[in-house]
Structure formats: structure tokens, C-alpha cells
Design a protein around this motif. Structure first.
Motif, PDB file in Angstrom:
ATOM      1  N   GLY A  49     -15.777   0.476  30.080  1.00 31.35           N
ATOM      2  CA  GLY A  49     -14.600   0.700  29.573  1.00 31.35           C
ATOM      3  C   GLY A  49     -14.613   2.329  29.666  1.00 31.35           C
ATOM      4  O   GLY A  49     -15.027   2.914  30.377  1.00 31.35           O
ATOM      5  N   TYR A  50     -14.118   2.893  28.211  1.00 31.89           N
ATOM      6  CA  TYR A  50     -14.047   4.345  28.578  1.00 31.89           C
ATOM      7  C   TYR A  50     -14.423   4.551  27.136  1.00 31.89           C
ATOM      8  O   TYR A  50     -14.463   4.064  26.236  1.00 31.89           O
ATOM      9  CB  TYR A  50     -12.358   4.723  28.659  1.00 31.89           C
ATOM     10  CG  TYR A  50     -12.011   4.439  29.888  1.00 31.89           C
ATOM     11  CD1 TYR A  50     -12.231   5.282  31.007  1.00 31.89           C
ATOM     12  CD2 TYR A  50     -11.273   3.130  30.113  1.00 31.89           C
ATOM     13  CE1 TYR A  50     -11.605   4.649  32.387  1.00 31.89           C
ATOM     14  CE2 TYR A  50     -10.593   3.046  31.220  1.00 31.89           C
ATOM     15  CZ  TYR A  50     -11.170   3.616  32.270  1.00 31.89           C
ATOM     16  OH  TYR A  50     -10.405   3.179  33.771  1.00 31.89           O
ATOM     17  N   ARG A  51     -14.820   5.891  27.146  1.00 38.74           N
ATOM     18  CA  ARG A  51     -15.156   6.731  25.740  1.00 38.74           C
ATOM     19  C   ARG A  51     -14.531   8.337  25.988  1.00 38.74           C
ATOM     20  O   ARG A  51     -14.492   8.889  26.915  1.00 38.74           O
ATOM     21  CB  ARG A  51     -16.515   6.648  25.228  1.00 38.74           C
ATOM     22  CG  ARG A  51     -17.616   7.332  26.255  1.00 38.74           C
ATOM     23  CD  ARG A  51     -18.825   7.244  25.644  1.00 38.74           C
ATOM     24  NE  ARG A  51     -19.905   7.273  26.740  1.00 38.74           N
ATOM     25  CZ  ARG A  51     -21.059   6.798  26.468  1.00 38.74           C
ATOM     26  NH1 ARG A  51     -21.408   5.954  25.471  1.00 38.74           N
ATOM     27  NH2 ARG A  51     -21.941   6.766  27.332  1.00 38.74           N
ATOM     28  N   PHE A  52     -14.280   8.886  24.590  1.00 39.95           N
ATOM     29  CA  PHE A  52     -14.066  10.069  24.459  1.00 39.95           C
ATOM     30  C   PHE A  52     -15.331  10.821  24.390  1.00 39.95           C
ATOM     31  O   PHE A  52     -16.290  10.571  23.632  1.00 39.95           O
ATOM     32  CB  PHE A  52     -13.239  10.456  23.360  1.00 39.95           C
ATOM     33  CG  PHE A  52     -12.359  11.878  23.329  1.00 39.95           C
ATOM     34  CD1 PHE A  52     -11.234  11.771  23.818  1.00 39.95           C
ATOM     35  CD2 PHE A  52     -13.090  12.843  22.775  1.00 39.95           C
ATOM     36  CE1 PHE A  52     -10.278  12.838  23.835  1.00 39.95           C
ATOM     37  CE2 PHE A  52     -12.257  14.204  22.706  1.00 39.95           C
ATOM     38  CZ  PHE A  52     -10.932  14.140  23.557  1.00 39.95           C
ATOM     39  N   HIS A  53     -15.607  12.020  25.334  1.00 36.92           N
ATOM     40  CA  HIS A  53     -16.926  12.520  25.546  1.00 36.92           C
ATOM     41  C   HIS A  53     -17.349  13.020  24.259  1.00 36.92           C
ATOM     42  O   HIS A  53     -16.578  13.865  23.739  1.00 36.92           O
ATOM     43  CB  HIS A  53     -16.863  13.656  26.797  1.00 36.92           C
ATOM     44  CG  HIS A  53     -18.113  14.249  26.935  1.00 36.92           C
ATOM     45  ND1 HIS A  53     -19.153  13.144  27.677  1.00 36.92           N
ATOM     46  CD2 HIS A  53     -18.588  15.344  26.965  1.00 36.92           C
ATOM     47  CE1 HIS A  53     -20.194  14.073  27.792  1.00 36.92           C
ATOM     48  NE2 HIS A  53     -20.071  15.123  27.400  1.00 36.92           N
ATOM     49  N   ASP A  54     -18.649  12.698  23.969  1.00 36.33           N
ATOM     50  CA  ASP A  54     -19.332  13.370  22.693  1.00 36.33           C
ATOM     51  C   ASP A  54     -20.385  14.423  23.181  1.00 36.33           C
ATOM     52  O   ASP A  54     -21.162  13.938  23.797  1.00 36.33           O
ATOM     53  CB  ASP A  54     -19.886  12.273  21.980  1.00 36.33           C
ATOM     54  CG  ASP A  54     -20.532  12.663  20.672  1.00 36.33           C
ATOM     55  OD1 ASP A  54     -20.594  13.982  20.162  1.00 36.33           O
ATOM     56  OD2 ASP A  54     -20.847  11.879  19.835  1.00 36.33           O
ATOM     57  N   ASP A  55     -20.139  15.827  23.039  1.00 36.07           N
ATOM     58  CA  ASP A  55     -20.910  16.911  23.381  1.00 36.07           C
ATOM     59  C   ASP A  55     -22.324  16.678  22.795  1.00 36.07           C
ATOM     60  O   ASP A  55     -23.279  17.189  23.359  1.00 36.07           O
ATOM     61  CB  ASP A  55     -20.479  18.142  23.305  1.00 36.07           C
ATOM     62  CG  ASP A  55     -19.389  18.431  24.077  1.00 36.07           C
ATOM     63  OD1 ASP A  55     -18.415  19.262  23.777  1.00 36.07           O
ATOM     64  OD2 ASP A  55     -19.527  17.956  25.371  1.00 36.07           O
ATOM     65  N   ALA A  56     -22.482  16.070  21.575  1.00 32.79           N
ATOM     66  CA  ALA A  56     -23.493  16.011  20.825  1.00 32.79           C
ATOM     67  C   ALA A  56     -24.635  14.916  21.604  1.00 32.79           C
ATOM     68  O   ALA A  56     -25.800  15.041  21.324  1.00 32.79           O
ATOM     69  CB  ALA A  56     -23.171  15.662  19.170  1.00 32.79           C
TER      70      ALA A  56
ATOM     71  N   TYR B 132     -12.448  15.009  29.152  1.00 36.28           N
ATOM     72  CA  TYR B 132     -12.738  14.644  27.687  1.00 36.28           C
ATOM     73  C   TYR B 132     -12.796  13.068  27.809  1.00 36.28           C
ATOM     74  O   TYR B 132     -13.515  12.408  26.918  1.00 36.28           O
ATOM     75  CB  TYR B 132     -11.538  15.054  26.788  1.00 36.28           C
ATOM     76  CG  TYR B 132     -11.404  16.409  26.345  1.00 36.28           C
ATOM     77  CD1 TYR B 132     -12.079  17.381  27.184  1.00 36.28           C
ATOM     78  CD2 TYR B 132     -10.724  16.777  25.447  1.00 36.28           C
ATOM     79  CE1 TYR B 132     -12.069  18.621  26.642  1.00 36.28           C
ATOM     80  CE2 TYR B 132     -10.535  18.212  24.949  1.00 36.28           C
ATOM     81  CZ  TYR B 132     -11.326  19.288  25.644  1.00 36.28           C
ATOM     82  OH  TYR B 132     -11.271  20.240  25.301  1.00 36.28           O
ATOM     83  N   ILE B 133     -12.127  12.176  28.659  1.00 38.16           N
ATOM     84  CA  ILE B 133     -12.248  11.067  29.062  1.00 38.16           C
ATOM     85  C   ILE B 133     -13.181  10.768  29.844  1.00 38.16           C
ATOM     86  O   ILE B 133     -13.247  10.759  31.100  1.00 38.16           O
ATOM     87  CB  ILE B 133     -10.868  10.216  29.334  1.00 38.16           C
ATOM     88  CG1 ILE B 133      -9.861  10.898  27.971  1.00 38.16           C
ATOM     89  CG2 ILE B 133     -11.076   8.965  29.415  1.00 38.16           C
ATOM     90  CD1 ILE B 133      -8.390  10.303  28.356  1.00 38.16           C
ATOM     91  N   GLU B 134     -14.281   9.900  29.418  1.00 39.60           N
ATOM     92  CA  GLU B 134     -15.353   9.657  30.138  1.00 39.60           C
ATOM     93  C   GLU B 134     -15.422   8.092  30.746  1.00 39.60           C
ATOM     94  O   GLU B 134     -15.098   7.169  29.848  1.00 39.60           O
ATOM     95  CB  GLU B 134     -16.665   9.650  29.427  1.00 39.60           C
ATOM     96  CG  GLU B 134     -17.937   9.324  30.490  1.00 39.60           C
ATOM     97  CD  GLU B 134     -19.128   9.646  29.311  1.00 39.60           C
ATOM     98  OE1 GLU B 134     -20.181   9.376  30.135  1.00 39.60           O
ATOM     99  OE2 GLU B 134     -19.060   9.969  28.302  1.00 39.60           O
TER     100      GLU B 134
END
Length: 230
Positions: free
Chosen positions: A223-230, A215-217
Motif C-alpha cells: 500500500g502506501y505511507r506518508f514518508h517518515d524522515d526519522a 511525501y507519499i511513499e
């Protein structure tokens, strides 16, 4: 429904045309300019729904255009997607710290670019989650009031810093958070956190998330982002 207005700021003719063509094909109303000065005049004349901003521009560069927009109370809510060349990681970090929403690196896939545009526009209209409400994303649920996070109903044993990082990332799926932004958010609670320690916290957090660790990319060099499936 009124077409959303997008301002493209790009001085390379072929890339400008590529962006204009793909955005117009998706029914966006597109205006193109090739300098930072023209960009600021256009934004003041007609506020767009989104700015696609090349960082390397003649005259006023992209970072200064971004700074001007984000420090103007009437314009700062305009989302910005930066267009960068390889090797401009420090500029990407600076732009994101100023408030830019996302970035794409040349050369880029038109399909991925349009996906990023739609994601940023969608996030613009989404209300921020209530600070005391339960945030649910995929198999993850976060309860700020209880300082509690669960994956598939199973409670996670998180430290204060791990919980805050997870909460920040999950509150805006798809948004890139620089290490500096995460540090600043956590320091607001008077906890000593450094850029380097954020990386270690992410490693520990992923281990505790188990099957949901992806979930954490990691956004390399940024840095980082929370994975967005869209």
C-alpha cells in the motif's frame, strides 16, 4: 527511565540472536521465544511494549498470534512489527489489516530495523491529531473542518477522495496503510472506491503535491505511507 520491554518471536536461532543483540545494545529489555504458543503465554504473563513477530513459526503461526493479540481487548494496543520473508506480500497485507504496525523483510539491516522499532514506539505515545484541528507535517497543512490542504501556503485543488487519502496518510507518518484500509476509510463516507482506484487517486494526488509528491511513499505489494524522515 524504565527500559522498554520487547518480545521477540523468532524460531531461527541466528536471526533471534541478531535481533536480541541489536535490541539489547540499544538498552531495550528483550525476551525471546521461538513458537507462537510461547509468545501468547509470554504476552499474557508480562505485557510488552512491542512485539517483533516472525510470520513463519512452528505450531501457531505469526498471523494467528497477531490475530489473537489484536482481538484481545487487554492486549490489542501492543504494537507489532512483523518479520517476513520475500514472497510473503499477501501475509504482510493480512497482518497489517489485522492491526500490525509495520514489517521488515529478511534479510534486513539492523540499523533500519532499530529505526523502525523506535518509530513504532514513538508513534505509540503520540496523541492522535484532533479531527477538527489543523494537521501540519513538513510543508503540508491540512484543515479537516475546512476540507482544505495547503503546500507551502498554497491551497491545493483536491477532490474529496484525494483529500481523505492525504489526510489519512499524513495523520500517521511512517504507518503503512494497505489499499483495503484506505478503501474502508473512504467508504465510511459512502463513496465508491476500489483498490485499483486508490492507485489512480495517488497518482493524481502526487501530481497536485508537486515538489512534495515524494511525501507519499509506495510500499510495494502492500500500500502506501506518508514518508517518515526519522
Amino acid at each position: 527511565m524504565t527500559a522498554e520491554k520487547i518480545l521477540v518471536v523468532e524460531d531461527e536461532e541466528d536471526i533471534q540472536e541478531l535481533l536480541r543483540y541489536n535490541l539489547s545494545r540499544e538498552a531495550f529489555k528483550v525476551t525471546c521465544v521461538d513458537t507462537g504458543e510461547k509468545a501468547l503465554k509470554q504476552v499474557a504473563a508480562e505485557v510488552p511494549d512491542l512485539v517483533v513477530l516472525d510470520l513463519m513459526l512452528p505450531g501457531i503461526d505469526g498471523l494467528n498470534v497477531c490475530r489473537s493479540i489484536k482481538t484481545d481487548a487487554a492486549l490489542r494496543d501492543i504494537p507489532i512489527i512483523m518479520v517476513t520473508a520475500k514472497g510473503e506480500e499477501s501475509d504482510v497485507v493480512t497482518g497489517l489489516e489485522m492491526g500490525a504496525d509495520d514489517y521488515v523483510t529478511k534479510p534486513f539491516s539492523p540499523k533500519i530495523f532499530i529505526s523502525r522499532v523506535r518509530a513504532v514506539l514513538r508513534r505509540r505515545t503520540e496523541p492522535a491529531p484532533a479531527e477538527d484541528g489543523v494537521l501540519t507535517v513538513k510543508d503540508l497543512s491540512i484543515h479537516p473542518g475546512r476540507h482544505e490542504a495547503k503546500v507551502k501556503g498554497q491551497k491545493l485543488d483536491l477532490t474529496f477522495t484525494e483529500f481523505r487519502i492525504l489526510q489519512i496518510l499524513a495523520s500517521r507518518p511512517g504507518w503503512v496503510f494497505t489499499r483495503g484500509q484506505l478503501v474502508d476509510a473512504i467508504r465510511g463516507e459512502d463513496h465508491a472506491v476500489t483498490d485499483r482506484s486508490v492507485d489512480f487517486q495517488i497518482v493524481g494526488l502526487r501530481k497536485k503535491l508537486g515538489d512534495c509528491a515524494d511525501y507519499i511513499e509506495t510500499v510495494r505489494g502492500v500500500g502506501y505511507r506518508f514518508h517518515d524522515d526519522a
